[in-house]
Scaffold this active site. Sequence first.
Site, short mmCIF file in Angstrom:
data_model
loop_
_atom_site.label_atom_id
_atom_site.label_comp_id
_atom_site.label_asym_id
_atom_site.label_seq_id
_atom_site.Cartn_x
_atom_site.Cartn_y
_atom_site.Cartn_z
N GLU A 27 0.83 -1.22 0.00
CA GLU A 27 0.00 0.00 0.00
C GLU A 27 0.86 1.26 0.00
O GLU A 27 0.49 2.28 -0.59
CB GLU A 27 -0.95 0.03 1.20
CG GLU A 27 -2.03 -1.04 1.18
CD GLU A 27 -1.53 -2.41 1.62
OE1 GLU A 27 -0.42 -2.49 2.18
OE2 GLU A 27 -2.26 -3.40 1.39
N HIS A 63 0.66 9.38 -10.62
CA HIS A 63 -0.34 9.29 -11.69
C HIS A 63 -1.39 10.39 -11.58
O HIS A 63 -1.95 10.83 -12.57
CB HIS A 63 -0.99 7.90 -11.69
CG HIS A 63 -0.10 6.83 -12.23
ND1 HIS A 63 -0.54 5.83 -13.06
CD2 HIS A 63 1.23 6.62 -12.07
CE1 HIS A 63 0.48 5.04 -13.39
NE2 HIS A 63 1.57 5.48 -12.78
N SER A 92 -7.73 14.24 -8.58
CA SER A 92 -8.77 13.85 -9.56
C SER A 92 -8.78 12.34 -9.77
O SER A 92 -9.82 11.75 -10.04
CB SER A 92 -8.57 14.57 -10.90
OG SER A 92 -7.33 14.23 -11.47
#
Length: 331
Positions: free
Chosen positions: A37, A47, A65
């Site tokens: 994790e 990303h 986002s």
Amino acid sequence: VTCPDGHVTANRACCALFPVVQNLQENLFDGGECGEEAHSALRLSFHDAIGFSLNSNKGGGADGSILLFNATELTFHANGGIDDITSRQFPVFETTGLTPGDFVHLAGAVGTANCPGAPRLQFMFGRPPPIAPAPDLTVPEPTDDVDAILARFADAGFDASEVVALLSSHTIAAADVVDVTIPGTPFDSTVGTFDTQVFLEVLLAGRSFPGNGSQPGEVLSPLAGEMRLQSDFVVSRDSRTACLWQAMVNNQQLMVSSFAAAMAKLQVLGQNVNTMVDCSDVIPEPAPFAGPIKFPASFSMADVEQACASTFPQIQTVAGPAPTVAPVPGS
Ligand code: HEM
């Protein structure tokens, strides 16, 4: 200031974050581990943030986002495997009251801090909610050539030395979806430590594929159980980046300081830092890495495919037979 719970921080606004850090450690990072994790939280932060461009509209940068508009962004090919971490982060996120951007980038910094040798990353607090999903094709792919990789990063404001610095992240990284038959296959033999081992091992001559033959974006790796990305391979050997890559080998200080500087920039892409508060002191202090790094057992300078003319550092070899690298648990 001293917060009501006794923590000391530079700014009262940061007091709200200490319980969130504890929540992350308990409910996302298995009590503060540098595990699956933590690795994925760093990848998610990249990303999310790279959905940004200086030259055209490619998203709001480090705005969260990818977490809020996951139904859109997770359909993009380069986000393969990201659903795993967004689905683990979402329920924790909902308990915190943070904006998606603050949550994603706090989790990235805290997860990284769980890895011995890592820098204590900067954390700026105060991202507004994201307005829209990022468009597709902002995240580099392992099949990309060096021209494409450098061009995409340059479009987001990063030069070649910052690209190599950011790739230090692959020292705490493994692949789940490059070859789906072998989830959790690490990029170096010390996936739980933020050391320079990945910069050394990517330079070793390749010998075999760890799983189901050659997959797109994968090239021969030197060790059983280890995955080598084609993108890391080409960046390590390209004339524009080879010396930047080699300079990282066994230079913990250089790697850590350049990674921290590039991450500080990445984690506020597209954000107005003038309205944010520096809450870096809520990030736990990472354990040190003792070093120096070593060649994996049975490897030596003779296995290095040197692509930069500078003197290569002297490195000892671990005793014994060549290791098989174990997968990351829980992948
Ligand atoms: C040329 C740029 C890059 C390419 C092509 C690339 C590609 C990849 C790929 C293909 C994976 C494996 C995904 C999977 O199969 O599960 C991966 C994992 C990872 N990447 Fe990158 N990456 C790049 C840059 C970065 C940067 C800049 C960061 C962070 C600053 C980063 C952090 C990570 C981490 C931490 C993982 C491991 C995730 C895990 O173990 O769960 N990468 N990357």
